[in-house]
Design a protein around this motif. Sequence first.
Motif, PDB file in Angstrom:
ATOM      1  N   GLY A  80      54.222  53.138  16.743  1.00  0.00           N
ATOM      2  CA  GLY A  80      53.581  53.173  15.828  1.00  0.00           C
ATOM      3  C   GLY A  80      54.125  54.223  14.891  1.00  0.00           C
ATOM      4  N   LEU A  81      55.415  54.287  14.917  1.00  0.00           N
ATOM      5  CA  LEU A  81      56.176  55.505  14.104  1.00  0.00           C
ATOM      6  C   LEU A  81      56.717  54.963  12.939  1.00  0.00           C
ATOM      7  N   ALA A 116      60.913  60.924  11.787  1.00  0.00           N
ATOM      8  CA  ALA A 116      60.013  60.030  12.084  1.00  0.00           C
ATOM      9  C   ALA A 116      58.645  60.651  12.177  1.00  0.00           C
ATOM     10  N   LEU A 117      57.582  59.811  11.702  1.00  0.00           N
ATOM     11  CA  LEU A 117      56.389  60.558  11.818  1.00  0.00           C
ATOM     12  C   LEU A 117      55.136  59.276  12.262  1.00  0.00           C
ATOM     13  N   PRO A 118      54.133  59.629  12.875  1.00  0.00           N
ATOM     14  CA  PRO A 118      53.182  58.530  13.161  1.00  0.00           C
ATOM     15  C   PRO A 118      52.530  58.015  12.049  1.00  0.00           C
ATOM     16  N   GLY A 165      49.910  56.291  11.772  1.00  0.00           N
ATOM     17  CA  GLY A 165      48.386  56.711  11.932  1.00  0.00           C
ATOM     18  C   GLY A 165      48.107  57.806  10.945  1.00  0.00           C
ATOM     19  N   MET A 166      48.842  58.682  10.551  1.00  0.00           N
ATOM     20  CA  MET A 166      48.651  60.073   9.757  1.00  0.00           C
ATOM     21  C   MET A 166      47.976  59.783   8.378  1.00  0.00           C
ATOM     22  N   LEU A 200      66.057  61.068  15.748  1.00  0.00           N
ATOM     23  CA  LEU A 200      65.209  59.950  16.049  1.00  0.00           C
ATOM     24  C   LEU A 200      65.210  59.881  17.942  1.00  0.00           C
ATOM     25  N   HIS A 250      62.718  61.169  20.120  1.00  0.00           N
ATOM     26  CA  HIS A 250      61.637  61.918  20.224  1.00  0.00           C
ATOM     27  C   HIS A 250      61.013  62.591  21.514  1.00  0.00           C
ATOM     28  N   ASN A 276      50.965  55.239  20.985  1.00  0.00           N
ATOM     29  CA  ASN A 276      52.041  54.489  20.167  1.00  0.00           C
ATOM     30  C   ASN A 276      53.267  55.109  19.718  1.00  0.00           C
ATOM     31  N   GLY A 277      53.671  55.984  20.889  1.00  0.00           N
ATOM     32  CA  GLY A 277      54.938  56.656  20.706  1.00  0.00           C
ATOM     33  C   GLY A 277      54.930  57.904  19.825  1.00  0.00           C
ATOM     34  N   ALA A 278      53.537  58.297  19.511  1.00  0.00           N
ATOM     35  CA  ALA A 278      53.572  59.581  18.949  1.00  0.00           C
ATOM     36  C   ALA A 278      52.601  60.339  19.817  1.00  0.00           C
ATOM     37  N   PHE A 289      46.281  63.176  14.859  1.00  0.00           N
ATOM     38  CA  PHE A 289      47.299  63.302  14.247  1.00  0.00           C
ATOM     39  C   PHE A 289      47.285  64.687  13.770  1.00  0.00           C
ATOM     40  N   MET A 310      56.844  65.859  16.353  1.00  0.00           N
ATOM     41  CA  MET A 310      56.366  64.636  15.880  1.00  0.00           C
ATOM     42  C   MET A 310      54.579  65.083  15.937  1.00  0.00           C
TER      43      MET A 310
END
Lengths: 179, 579
Positions: free
Chosen positions: A135-136, A149-151, A153-154, B273, B275, B433-435, B442, B535
């Motif tokens: 979800g990035l 890259a950031l989430p 969902g922020m 990229l 992470h 989800n990758g974060a 967040f 991140m």
Amino acid sequence: MSNQISLQFPDVTVQNHRGETRKFRTDYVTGRRVLIGFIYCQCDGICPTTTKHMARIHQVLRERKLDFQFVSITVTPHQDTVRDLHDYAEIYEQHRWKNWDFVRCSPEDLKPLRYALGAYDPNPAIDGDYRQHSGLLTFGNDRTNRWSALPAGMNADELAFTVLRITRDAAKLKDYLQS
Amino acid sequence: MNLNRRNFLNAAATAAVALPFIKIGQTSAYAKEFHGFPFQFTPFTRELPIPQPLGGTPLSPAPGTPAASVGSEAVFHGIAPEFSPSHPTHRPDWDVHTLKTHTLEMRKAVHEYVPGVYTECFTYNGLVPGPLIRARFGQPMVVRTTNNLDVETSVHLHGGHGPAHSDGHPVFYVMPGMTRDYYYPHIVPRVSPGGAFDFSESPSTMWYHDHGNDVTGHNVAHGLAGMCKFTDPLEENLMSTNVLPDADGPYDVPLVLQDQALNADGSIFYDPLDHDGRLGNLFIANGIVQPKFTVERRKYRFRLLDGATARFMTLRLSNGQPFLQLGNDSWLLPNAVWRPEITLSMAKRADVIIDFTNAPDELYLENIMQQTSGRGPDGIDRTKPIRLVKFVVTGTRPTNDVTVTGGTPLRPNIPIRDSEITARRSFRFERSNGAWVINGDFYSPFRADAVPQLNQAEEWTLENKSGGWMHPIHMHLEAHQIVQYTGKFRADVWLNRKSDTAILEDNGKVRLRMKFRTFSGPFSFHCHNNEHEDMRMMKNFDPRPAGQPSVLNGRFWNVPQEISGIPLSVVRRNPELFH
């Protein structure tokens, strides 16, 4: 410059939701400001948020009259057709933008593309399950070679502003304020 | 395909023509495999460089004057309001000594990590690592810091107790082309509000590094890190009575241990990229790969720092002799303790004595922690040491060597008692989800995730539910005391002692106690795997007097410009620059 980040992106062939063929790196990335997200048409998890937040970021960048490209890549190219991608874009009312393509690549090309863009999980069980896909949002400016890259969902406005900061052309504050 | 290290290096060498290079789609232990070009060099030939103290420089315009305040031409980001003697937080007893002033410029410079390989780095004053900051209790310091890079920066004094303006909050930037006056009062917390200074809290070994939002890993990997020695009357007494070596003499050595990854052309390899956490194939000490250090046959103090962005280290000496550990993170221990091996995560420090008196003529500082993924280390393998520094021991024994030995009292430790705890909080660190999320959120730089009451103690429980990942959690502002540790690492020097970075192992749990004294925030706590931090594996806390709300309430423009150092007129017009 040997560490041009975009050179790690495979220049794979993709089809967009208008049925056109594009080369990923050449047409979307080289020399440009770009934001990339991952979705699939049947997703009822993170994708709706990802796409809605991309729409908000797209609006903020549009208002700034910036040149930019958005790409939404399906993580289920084995099942999402061009028609599906068009329908998906239409649901979110984002199908009309020339600079936002909803694309599918060949299933074999997907993994290299995801990895290069940082959209992977080192745990193979998670990485192999498209329902747990990244979800990035990956974004950068090939002219300045700056990427992040950031989430997805922020907070969408914070995302949009961060995209503007990181992808700006003028690094120095005074140059930016004058541009 | 099973890639052992040699195969991997060969594969990388073969393929190094296309850079940066990632082998894609192969089955392997880690996702992004290029960890640096395998340069050929003879290790242990160059002498270890010792970071030298940053010299004093008069500042014009003078700090705190209108010509050097927020929005000014000379010092766009101004200075902390606490610099003013009339600020309510600033007490007359802060200023025991006269103000010291310095300049620090972040700029690109060419550096030689590997002999004959020239690498463009990000530097403080042209140096990798940056110059040594030499601080004394009660000697206020202003470091006029200019960013001549093309990326936002924010300087964090790791282990410091200072104002929020000067703490390196991720969005309290030094913008490219601009200058900030970092004000360090170099005081310690008080025993009680208005009471005496609590010298059990005086730090010894701090470090400074970049903390810019979303770019910390990038900036630190490019070179933005340096050491800071701090002394107070108690430690100066240990030095003047010959218990410890003089902090300003040749036997007290900062040692910054890092890994590094370079492209074949010598440029720094950094994949923004990746992470998971960045690993490199070069082992760097004080800025050069695998140096030698010619030492005398006596005791030396080494201030060891794991300054890597994602690599854990377990250190030992090749001849089997133990370290005499003096300190953990920024603070001296109550008593010196013998340790055969010391495990450090990123940002953790171990202050040690190595006694070369009876050592062989040659020995090595070694890392026996194996690590192939940014997620965390694979484990200790004592049969596969990685040599970091070669010590060449010369000369005869001195007659006046320092007297510190196992059990020597150093700095008292005052445990935070149950009865002092006024609030308990829990933080769950998870992957999403990758974060990363903490308690499901967040990070936002503009949200206060905890508003502790100023001058009170709290107990926080940190839990890692992220499955297969390790996270060293750094708390700004003050020491914390770990009262419960769940994990595999040996935790005895951490338990009930002061730390500023607590390792959350895979499925680990840490219960810690912390006081929030002197300064209101915002301050942050975060994972010190810099790629996880970027991140946004981070949260803010903002100590406030009872009933006073945090300045963080969702909008940057509600933070007073004196605290952020960002002129409100610019924030309102161009909010995008400060996110």
